[in-house]
Design a protein around this motif. Structure first.
Motif, PDB file in Angstrom:
ATOM      1  N   ARG A 155      42.014  33.006  50.673  1.00 15.31           N
ATOM      2  CA  ARG A 155      41.592  34.244  49.633  1.00 15.31           C
ATOM      3  C   ARG A 155      42.155  33.747  48.192  1.00 15.31           C
ATOM      4  O   ARG A 155      41.715  34.438  47.134  1.00 15.31           O
ATOM      5  N   VAL A 156      43.446  33.091  48.262  1.00 11.74           N
ATOM      6  CA  VAL A 156      43.909  32.909  46.951  1.00 11.74           C
ATOM      7  C   VAL A 156      42.906  31.883  46.115  1.00 11.74           C
ATOM      8  O   VAL A 156      42.462  32.084  44.954  1.00 11.74           O
ATOM      9  N   HIS A 174      39.555  31.771  46.774  1.00 18.47           N
ATOM     10  CA  HIS A 174      38.458  32.731  46.484  1.00 18.47           C
ATOM     11  C   HIS A 174      38.650  33.316  44.973  1.00 18.47           C
ATOM     12  O   HIS A 174      37.680  33.396  44.169  1.00 18.47           O
ATOM     13  N   ARG A 175      40.050  33.749  44.873  1.00 14.58           N
ATOM     14  CA  ARG A 175      40.145  34.642  43.490  1.00 14.58           C
ATOM     15  C   ARG A 175      39.942  33.700  42.327  1.00 14.58           C
ATOM     16  O   ARG A 175      39.275  33.699  41.329  1.00 14.58           O
ATOM     17  N   ASP A 176      40.604  32.192  42.557  1.00 15.43           N
ATOM     18  CA  ASP A 176      40.475  31.438  41.308  1.00 15.43           C
ATOM     19  C   ASP A 176      39.082  31.056  41.062  1.00 15.43           C
ATOM     20  O   ASP A 176      38.768  30.837  39.950  1.00 15.43           O
ATOM     21  N   ILE A 228      36.345  32.590  41.551  1.00 18.64           N
ATOM     22  CA  ILE A 228      35.615  33.696  40.516  1.00 18.64           C
ATOM     23  C   ILE A 228      35.760  33.263  38.995  1.00 18.64           C
ATOM     24  O   ILE A 228      34.856  33.249  38.294  1.00 18.64           O
ATOM     25  N   GLU A 229      36.997  32.780  38.785  1.00 15.25           N
ATOM     26  CA  GLU A 229      37.462  32.411  37.310  1.00 15.25           C
ATOM     27  C   GLU A 229      36.611  31.140  37.073  1.00 15.25           C
ATOM     28  O   GLU A 229      36.034  31.107  36.090  1.00 15.25           O
ATOM     29  N   ALA A 269      31.953  39.648  43.977  1.00 19.85           N
ATOM     30  CA  ALA A 269      32.424  38.227  43.448  1.00 19.85           C
ATOM     31  C   ALA A 269      31.732  37.800  42.318  1.00 19.85           C
ATOM     32  O   ALA A 269      32.301  37.417  41.195  1.00 19.85           O
ATOM     33  N   GLN A 293      31.975  39.893  39.448  1.00 22.89           N
ATOM     34  CA  GLN A 293      33.442  39.647  38.687  1.00 22.89           C
ATOM     35  C   GLN A 293      33.293  38.420  37.960  1.00 22.89           C
ATOM     36  O   GLN A 293      33.696  38.270  36.817  1.00 22.89           O
TER      37      GLN A 293
END
Ligand SMILES: [Fe+2]
Ligand SMILES: [Fe+2]
Length: 264
Positions: free
Chosen positions: A189-190, A192-194, A196-197, A242, A245
């Motif tokens: 999940r960490v 995944h968030r990166d 997106i950037e 995602a 975003q």
């Protein structure tokens, strides 16, 4: 640290420690130098690319209940992250004339990829699989040998490989969760968030570098080299939010959602 020096550290060091060493200070790009076309990254003997079909294959979801198979999954994913890092370094050396803001942004993402590689390698080791103990593939690196422009890179790495990872990261998170491995799920999940950037960075630069009259979608498709094609930019469970975003337009997301295997 100069962009070029950082890229050289990643590509010319055989030791994993050196490849994953964070940059010293802020990035500068005062001396981009001549274009260099690296055919293969330096790697230690045990991490050199294995011939096709020798590499370990991704465990099926049902096998994730075995710690050692989860370790194998992390081992394969660590090699994906390391290749992403090396491809970005290759792009920094190949396209010294790209805008400074792009090159420095690329280096910041490389630091995320260094961290992702380390996270997967450490987690693999905790599950009993030392990183470098299994043969590794060169799939992502090999695709980068065809890049003729920064747009080729953007269509391929951020928009296909990191794009499909928006889905895969959460699919793997579920596999780990189902196996009761919350630490591995949290790691996914960490990332995944990166990711997106990272996809957002790709879309931002696609828009800046493509001709103004061309659509995002047409620019994306034009710069993909077969067999890469839009369907490869998604996994099994399509993450619409995602992608929103990451700044993809509703039109782009819809075209991607509908893309099929035999679309060109
Ligand atoms: Fe990554
Ligand atoms: Fe990434």
């Amino acid at each position: 640290m100069e962009v070029r020096a950082f890229a050289e550290q990643v590509l010319y060091s055989e030791s994993l420690e050196d490849k994953l060493k964070p940059a010293v200070g802020d990035f500068t790009d005062d001396s981009p130098g001549e274009s260099v076309n690296i055919q293969e990254p330096a790697r230690s003997d045990k991490l050199k690319f294995a011939p096709r079909r020798m590499e370990a294959s991704m465990p099926k979801p049902g096998a994730f209940k075995h710690a050692e198979r989860r370790g194998t999954a992390h081992h394969i994913l660590a090699n994906h992250e390391l290749q992403a890092l090396e491809v970005m370094a290759r792009v920094a050396l190949l396209f010294p004339d790209a805008p400074t803001e792009f090159r420095i942004g690329l280096c910041r993402i490389m630091q995320d990829e260094q961290r992702h590689t380390r996270m997967h390698a450490e987690r693999a080791a905790m599950l009993g699989i030392e990183f470098s103990s299994l043969p590794v593939n060169s799939y992502i690196w090999t695709k980068s040998l065809e890049f003729k422009s920064v747009l080729d890179y953007i269509a391929t790495l951020p928009l296909v490989f990191e794009g499909c990872n928006l889905d895969h990261t959460l699919e793997f998170a579920s596999c780990f969760e189902d196996a009761g491995d919350d630490r591995s799920a949290a790691l996914m999940r960490v990332i995944h968030r990166d990711e997106i950037e990272h996809v957002a960075f790709g879309m931002k630069w696609l828009r800046k570098l493509k001709p103004a009259e061309q659509s995002d979608w047409d620019a994306f498709c034009e710069h993909l080299k077969w067999p890469l094609r839009p369907v490869k930019a998604k996994g099994d469970v399509f993450q619409v939010e995602a992608r929103r975003q990451a700044g993809l337009s509703d039109d782009f997301i819809e075209k991607l959602r509908l893309a099929e295997e035999d679309d060109r």
